[in-house]
Write a protein that holds these residues in place. Structure first.
Motif, PDB file in Angstrom:
ATOM      1  N   GLN A   1       0.825  -1.210   0.000  1.00 53.05           N
ATOM      2  CA  GLN A   1       0.000   0.000   0.000  1.00 53.05           C
ATOM      3  C   GLN A   1       0.857   1.256   0.000  1.00 53.05           C
ATOM      4  OE1 GLN A   1      -2.519  -1.077   3.468  1.00 53.05           O
ATOM      5  NE2 GLN A   1      -4.207  -0.329   2.218  1.00 53.05           N
ATOM      6  N   ARG A   2       1.864   1.276   0.847  1.00 53.22           N
ATOM      7  CA  ARG A   2       2.722   2.466   0.927  1.00 53.22           C
ATOM      8  C   ARG A   2       3.490   2.678  -0.365  1.00 53.22           C
ATOM      9  NH1 ARG A   2       6.499   1.953   4.596  1.00 53.22           N
ATOM     10  NH2 ARG A   2       6.050  -0.159   5.236  1.00 53.22           N
ATOM     11  N   ALA A   3       3.993   1.592  -0.949  1.00 57.10           N
ATOM     12  CA  ALA A   3       4.744   1.710  -2.199  1.00 57.10           C
ATOM     13  C   ALA A   3       3.834   2.148  -3.346  1.00 57.10           C
ATOM     14  CB  ALA A   3       5.421   0.380  -2.534  1.00 57.10           C
ATOM     15  N   ALA A   4       2.664   1.536  -3.456  1.00 58.29           N
ATOM     16  CA  ALA A   4       1.739   1.883  -4.543  1.00 58.29           C
ATOM     17  C   ALA A   4       1.259   3.329  -4.408  1.00 58.29           C
ATOM     18  CB  ALA A   4       0.558   0.919  -4.555  1.00 58.29           C
ATOM     19  N   GLY A   5       0.965   3.749  -3.193  1.00 58.88           N
ATOM     20  CA  GLY A   5       0.556   5.142  -2.984  1.00 58.88           C
ATOM     21  C   GLY A   5       1.670   6.112  -3.316  1.00 58.88           C
ATOM     22  N   SER A   6       2.893   5.738  -3.005  1.00 62.90           N
ATOM     23  CA  SER A   6       4.047   6.580  -3.295  1.00 62.90           C
ATOM     24  C   SER A   6       4.229   6.803  -4.796  1.00 62.90           C
ATOM     25  CB  SER A   6       5.311   5.948  -2.701  1.00 62.90           C
ATOM     26  OG  SER A   6       6.451   6.696  -3.038  1.00 62.90           O
ATOM     27  N   VAL A   7       3.885   5.808  -5.593  1.00 64.81           N
ATOM     28  CA  VAL A   7       3.997   5.961  -7.047  1.00 64.81           C
ATOM     29  C   VAL A   7       3.120   7.131  -7.491  1.00 64.81           C
ATOM     30  CG1 VAL A   7       3.650   4.896  -9.309  1.00 64.81           C
ATOM     31  CG2 VAL A   7       4.491   3.510  -7.406  1.00 64.81           C
TER      32      VAL A   7
ATOM     33  N   SER B   1       9.432   3.145  -6.316  1.00 66.54           N
ATOM     34  CA  SER B   1       8.253   2.686  -5.583  1.00 66.54           C
ATOM     35  C   SER B   1       7.437   1.703  -6.411  1.00 66.54           C
ATOM     36  CB  SER B   1       7.390   3.879  -5.170  1.00 66.54           C
ATOM     37  OG  SER B   1       8.062   4.660  -4.201  1.00 66.54           O
ATOM     38  N   ALA B   2       7.374   1.901  -7.719  1.00 63.73           N
ATOM     39  CA  ALA B   2       6.680   0.949  -8.591  1.00 63.73           C
ATOM     40  C   ALA B   2       7.384  -0.403  -8.545  1.00 63.73           C
ATOM     41  CB  ALA B   2       6.608   1.474 -10.020  1.00 63.73           C
ATOM     42  N   SER B   3       8.695  -0.367  -8.543  1.00 66.22           N
ATOM     43  CA  SER B   3       9.481  -1.589  -8.440  1.00 66.22           C
ATOM     44  C   SER B   3       9.229  -2.281  -7.099  1.00 66.22           C
ATOM     45  CB  SER B   3      10.963  -1.266  -8.604  1.00 66.22           C
ATOM     46  OG  SER B   3      11.754  -2.405  -8.467  1.00 66.22           O
ATOM     47  N   GLU B   4       9.177  -1.501  -6.031  1.00 64.37           N
ATOM     48  CA  GLU B   4       8.925  -2.049  -4.699  1.00 64.37           C
ATOM     49  C   GLU B   4       7.521  -2.652  -4.612  1.00 64.37           C
ATOM     50  OE1 GLU B   4       8.950  -0.694  -0.003  1.00 64.37           O
ATOM     51  OE2 GLU B   4       9.131   0.841  -1.556  1.00 64.37           O
ATOM     52  N   ALA B   5       6.526  -1.968  -5.152  1.00 65.26           N
ATOM     53  CA  ALA B   5       5.158  -2.490  -5.134  1.00 65.26           C
ATOM     54  C   ALA B   5       5.076  -3.799  -5.909  1.00 65.26           C
ATOM     55  CB  ALA B   5       4.184  -1.464  -5.703  1.00 65.26           C
ATOM     56  N   CYS B   6       5.761  -3.850  -7.040  1.00 70.71           N
ATOM     57  CA  CYS B   6       5.792  -5.071  -7.852  1.00 70.71           C
ATOM     58  C   CYS B   6       6.417  -6.218  -7.046  1.00 70.71           C
ATOM     59  CB  CYS B   6       6.564  -4.800  -9.135  1.00 70.71           C
ATOM     60  SG  CYS B   6       6.375  -6.055 -10.403  1.00 70.71           S
ATOM     61  N   ALA B   7       7.498  -5.939  -6.359  1.00 70.80           N
ATOM     62  CA  ALA B   7       8.165  -6.957  -5.540  1.00 70.80           C
ATOM     63  C   ALA B   7       7.270  -7.397  -4.382  1.00 70.80           C
ATOM     64  CB  ALA B   7       9.492  -6.420  -5.012  1.00 70.80           C
ATOM     65  N   ALA B   8       6.567  -6.468  -3.763  1.00 69.39           N
ATOM     66  CA  ALA B   8       5.667  -6.824  -2.659  1.00 69.39           C
ATOM     67  C   ALA B   8       4.595  -7.798  -3.138  1.00 69.39           C
ATOM     68  CB  ALA B   8       5.033  -5.572  -2.063  1.00 69.39           C
ATOM     69  N   LEU B   9       4.129  -7.610  -4.380  1.00 67.98           N
ATOM     70  CA  LEU B   9       3.119  -8.520  -4.928  1.00 67.98           C
ATOM     71  C   LEU B   9       3.710  -9.880  -5.285  1.00 67.98           C
ATOM     72  CD1 LEU B   9       1.000  -6.057  -7.089  1.00 67.98           C
ATOM     73  CD2 LEU B   9       0.502  -6.968  -4.801  1.00 67.98           C
ATOM     74  N   ASP B  10       5.035  -9.959  -5.447  1.00 64.85           N
ATOM     75  CA  ASP B  10       5.693 -11.259  -5.650  1.00 64.85           C
ATOM     76  C   ASP B  10       5.602 -12.135  -4.397  1.00 64.85           C
ATOM     77  OD1 ASP B  10       6.649 -11.212  -8.274  1.00 64.85           O
ATOM     78  OD2 ASP B  10       8.522 -10.202  -7.712  1.00 64.85           O
ATOM     79  N   LEU B  11       5.464 -11.507  -3.245  1.00 60.79           N
ATOM     80  CA  LEU B  11       5.533 -12.225  -1.969  1.00 60.79           C
ATOM     81  C   LEU B  11       4.258 -12.940  -1.585  1.00 60.79           C
ATOM     82  CD1 LEU B  11       7.464  -9.537   0.098  1.00 60.79           C
ATOM     83  CD2 LEU B  11       8.400 -11.481  -1.181  1.00 60.79           C
TER      84      LEU B  11
END
Length: 108
Positions: free
Chosen positions: A42-48, A73-83
């Motif tokens: 959520q934090r990463a996606a909002g940051s984008v 942040s887009a990269s981080e959100a993508c990685a969070a969804l990998d988990l």
């Protein structure tokens, strides 16, 4: 009432997609025990979305800096969804990659 003026970021496809992804992450149920991953996503996606908006309102290096943060942040959100195994996550990851490509173009 029809809106006649816009902030410059509101017309950017990257911003519009980022808002939709942020809303999707917020509305999605994550598996039990993965609240920390949802919070991070959520934090990463909002940051984008927020950094695209702020960057569009600036010029020069300040603009580029915000677009770089949005890209990371887009990269981080993508990685969070990998988990986590979530229905629809793969499609959202593709959208995040597309946003990343758009941001690279905006940084030039």
């Amino acid at each position: 009432m029809q809106q006649t003026s816009f902030f410059p970021h509101e017309t950017l496809r990257a911003y519009q997609q980022a808002v939709q992804i942020s809303r999707w992450v917020s509305a999605t149920r994550f598996p039990r025990g993965m609240a920390w991953a949802k919070d991070q996503a959520q934090r990463a996606a909002g940051s984008v979305a927020l950094n695209i908006a702020e960057g569009r309102g600036r010029a020069g290096q300040a603009q580029r800096n915000h677009y770089e943060i949005a890209y990371a942040s887009a990269s981080e959100a993508c990685a969070a969804l990998d988990l986590v195994d979530l229905p629809g996550a793969a499609e959202k990851q593709q959208e995040l990659r597309a946003i990343g490509s758009m941001l690279v173009g905006l940084m030039r």
